[in-house]
Design a protein around this motif. Structure first.
Motif, PDB file in Angstrom:
ATOM      1  N   SER A 130       1.087  -0.867  -0.203  1.00 49.07           N
ATOM      2  CA  SER A 130       0.184  -0.045  -0.018  1.00 49.07           C
ATOM      3  C   SER A 130       0.697   0.685   0.213  1.00 49.07           C
ATOM      4  N   VAL A 131       2.082   1.587   0.523  1.00 48.77           N
ATOM      5  CA  VAL A 131       3.156   2.303   0.833  1.00 48.77           C
ATOM      6  C   VAL A 131       2.997   2.840  -1.007  1.00 48.77           C
ATOM      7  N   TRP A 132       3.823   2.208  -1.472  1.00 46.57           N
ATOM      8  CA  TRP A 132       4.257   2.410  -2.295  1.00 46.57           C
ATOM      9  C   TRP A 132       3.004   2.117  -3.483  1.00 46.57           C
ATOM     10  N   ALA A 133       2.075   2.157  -3.594  1.00 48.03           N
ATOM     11  CA  ALA A 133       0.669   2.418  -4.317  1.00 48.03           C
ATOM     12  C   ALA A 133      -0.210   3.390  -3.841  1.00 48.03           C
ATOM     13  N   ASN A 134      -0.067   4.405  -2.343  1.00 51.91           N
ATOM     14  CA  ASN A 134      -0.652   5.185  -2.214  1.00 51.91           C
ATOM     15  C   ASN A 134       0.146   6.991  -2.567  1.00 51.91           C
ATOM     16  N   ALA A 135       1.338   6.396  -2.953  1.00 42.85           N
ATOM     17  CA  ALA A 135       2.074   7.624  -3.565  1.00 42.85           C
ATOM     18  C   ALA A 135       2.465   7.510  -4.213  1.00 42.85           C
ATOM     19  N   GLY A 136       1.895   6.788  -5.465  1.00 40.34           N
ATOM     20  CA  GLY A 136       1.727   6.546  -7.108  1.00 40.34           C
ATOM     21  C   GLY A 136       1.090   7.405  -7.185  1.00 40.34           C
ATOM     22  N   PHE A 137      -0.283   6.807  -6.646  1.00 37.42           N
ATOM     23  CA  PHE A 137      -1.278   7.208  -7.362  1.00 37.42           C
ATOM     24  C   PHE A 137      -2.135   8.510  -7.013  1.00 37.42           C
TER      25      PHE A 137
END
Length: 478
Positions: A208-215
């Motif tokens: 979720s860390v990477w997904a949230n930061a990416g979006f």
């Protein structure tokens, strides 16, 4: 109270299981009280809403069953019950959405309604609508109040499913033989609980860390970064939601209650139709039985069948949330299913790997709409995915949008272990999602012995140790 929290795992769940078996004949009533306490832990003021919903649906449902038994008409009662449920759901979940869109259409200003979405309302509303329809169709017996209340509030499924049918739950709640401890079920349930917890805290949360930061950085992402972010979310969503479901089914099994399966290795699907037979299976069952088939299903010709498919999935998208992104996501999936049906008529067999790759790509692209907070973000992410923001090489030195990772090189890897471990988690998640034996198969086929005991204990310990900052399951928002 979250499944992935100390208070739930170390206090509430053990006490709930012990109380259920200790009270035997009054075990169901105890579980109703425990489930209401579980729900009140979030916001106590919404207990009144939940109880009112149960009271109205139980009263109407019982009246429908009684009238049907006497051969009297029940349609008016059915319409009244469904209207009550949809009005309740519509107000809390869609009031702001419709007000804002009507205001935009008419060019007027409408004050934003201060409406808090009650957690789990979509799930307990659909569960009760299904009961009313089945009662009208003479598929339901007159309900017992305690068992009906437990059917709706049973804490493993209350907040995020699976969506239950009364005919698969009521006989279990009424069976006195299930009030005795079955150590085989306890062991299998505990193993499934451990697997679900590990999915959530050891896989979904790190991704979720990477997904949230990416979006969050969608307008500035390069080609490689965008694909990394969407892939992280695709896997995060699966392990988060299926992790919740595994925990729910596991803790229910510890009490000798079998909830319906909700996932069956969906990312191994070779076409979109197969995917929706494997993903959120109880929602698909509800949409099929109570929307698609009543509309006409496959009985009205190819054109109308296609229209019913699109309409059903569009409504399914809207069920997930009051946002045009969900509507378009549902519409896209409905159209995709129409394409699959048309392709099947050609009789051309697609190579297995190509069929899987196209299906996974379509699902991954669809999740962009599902995850994006608005259409602008979704548009930015789609632009990045086709290289509109640049075709920078996918190297770890360019993942600058990742929090606390301005630049990761082999030399600095030791000081950025959290990010390296997340990358390893991403690779492991992809491997696990593609593995033929999913959690349900593992638990069904498992043989008891010290290897299983050690693996279960290790998964539980690892999961509990990772609970310092528990996060909500994604489907709590729906």
């Amino acid at each position: 109270m979250l499944f992935n929290s100390y208070e739930f795992l170390l206090a509430f769940l053990p006490l709930a299981v012990l109380g259920y078996f200790a009270l035997k004949g009054h075990g169901n009533l105890f579980l109703v009280a425990a489930s209401l306490f579980f729900y009140a832990w979030w916001r106590v003021e919404f207990i009144a809403l939940l109880i009112a919903s149960i009271a109205v649906n139980f009263t109407i449902g019982r009246a429908i069953v009684q009238r049907a038994a006497r051969g009297e008409a029940t349609k008016a009662l059915l319409v009244a019950g469904i209207a009550f449920d949809l009005l309740l759901l519509g107000y809390f979940k869609y009031a702001n959405f419709f007000a804002e869109n009507v205001a935009a259409l008419l060019g007027i200003a409408v004050p934003k309604l201060d409406v808090v979405l009650p957690i789990g309302i979509s799930f307990f509303t659909f569960t009760q609508i299904a009961f009313l329809v089945d009662a009208h169709q003479k598929k339901a017996a007159e309900p017992n109040l305690t068992n009906y209340a437990l059917f709706v509030t049973y804490f493993p499924h209350l907040l995020a499913g699976p969506i239950l049918h009364h005919r698969e739950m009521m006989p279990q709640f009424a069976d006195a033989s299930l009030k005795r401890v079955d150590w085989d079920n306890v062991a299998r349930g505990l193993a499934l609980l451990a697997i679900g917890l590990a999915k959530k805290v050891l896989i979904a949360d790190p991704l979720s860390v990477w997904a949230n930061a990416g979006f969050a950085a969608a307008p500035t992402l390069g080609f490689g970064d965008a694909w990394l972010a969407t892939l992280c979310y695709t896997l995060q969503l699966y392990f988060d939601f299926s992790g919740y479901t595994d925990m729910a089914l596991g803790m229910a099994l510890m009490m000798n209650i079998r909830l319906p399966e909700n996932f069956n290795s969906p990312y191994r699907s070779r076409n979109l139709q197969d995917f929706w037979r494997r993903w959120h299976m109880t929602l698909m069952r509800f949409l099929r039985d109570y929307v698609y088939i009543p509309l006409g299903g496959n009985r009205r010709g190819a054109t109308l069948t296609a229209a019913f498919l699109v309409l059903t999935f569009t409504l399914g998208g809207l069920w997930h949330g009051a946002n045009w992104t969900f509507v378009l996501w549902g519409l896209a999936n409905g159209l995709g299913l129409v394409v699959v049906r048309l392709w099947s008529r050609t009789g051309i067999a697609m190579p297995v790997f190509l069929a899987w790759a196209i299906t996974f790509l379509a699902v991954n692209l669809g999740w962009v709409l599902f995850r994006a907070p608005d259409l602008a973000t979704a548009g930015s992410m789609y632009q990045a995915l086709v290289g509109a923001h640049g075709f920078g090489a996918l190297t770890v030195t360019e993942w600058r949008w990742i929090p606390s990772l301005p630049q990761l090189t082999l030399a600095s890897a030791a000081t950025n272990w959290d990010n390296v471990s997340t990358f390893i988690t991403l690779l492991a998640a992809g491997f696990i999602a593609a593995w033929p034996r999913n959690s349900m198969a593992i638990v069904r086929e498992m043989r008891f012995g010290w290897p299983l005991q050690a693996a279960t204990a290790l998964a539980l310990v690892a999961g509990v140790l990772a609970l310092a900052n528990p996060t909500e399951f994604l489907y709590f928002n729906f």
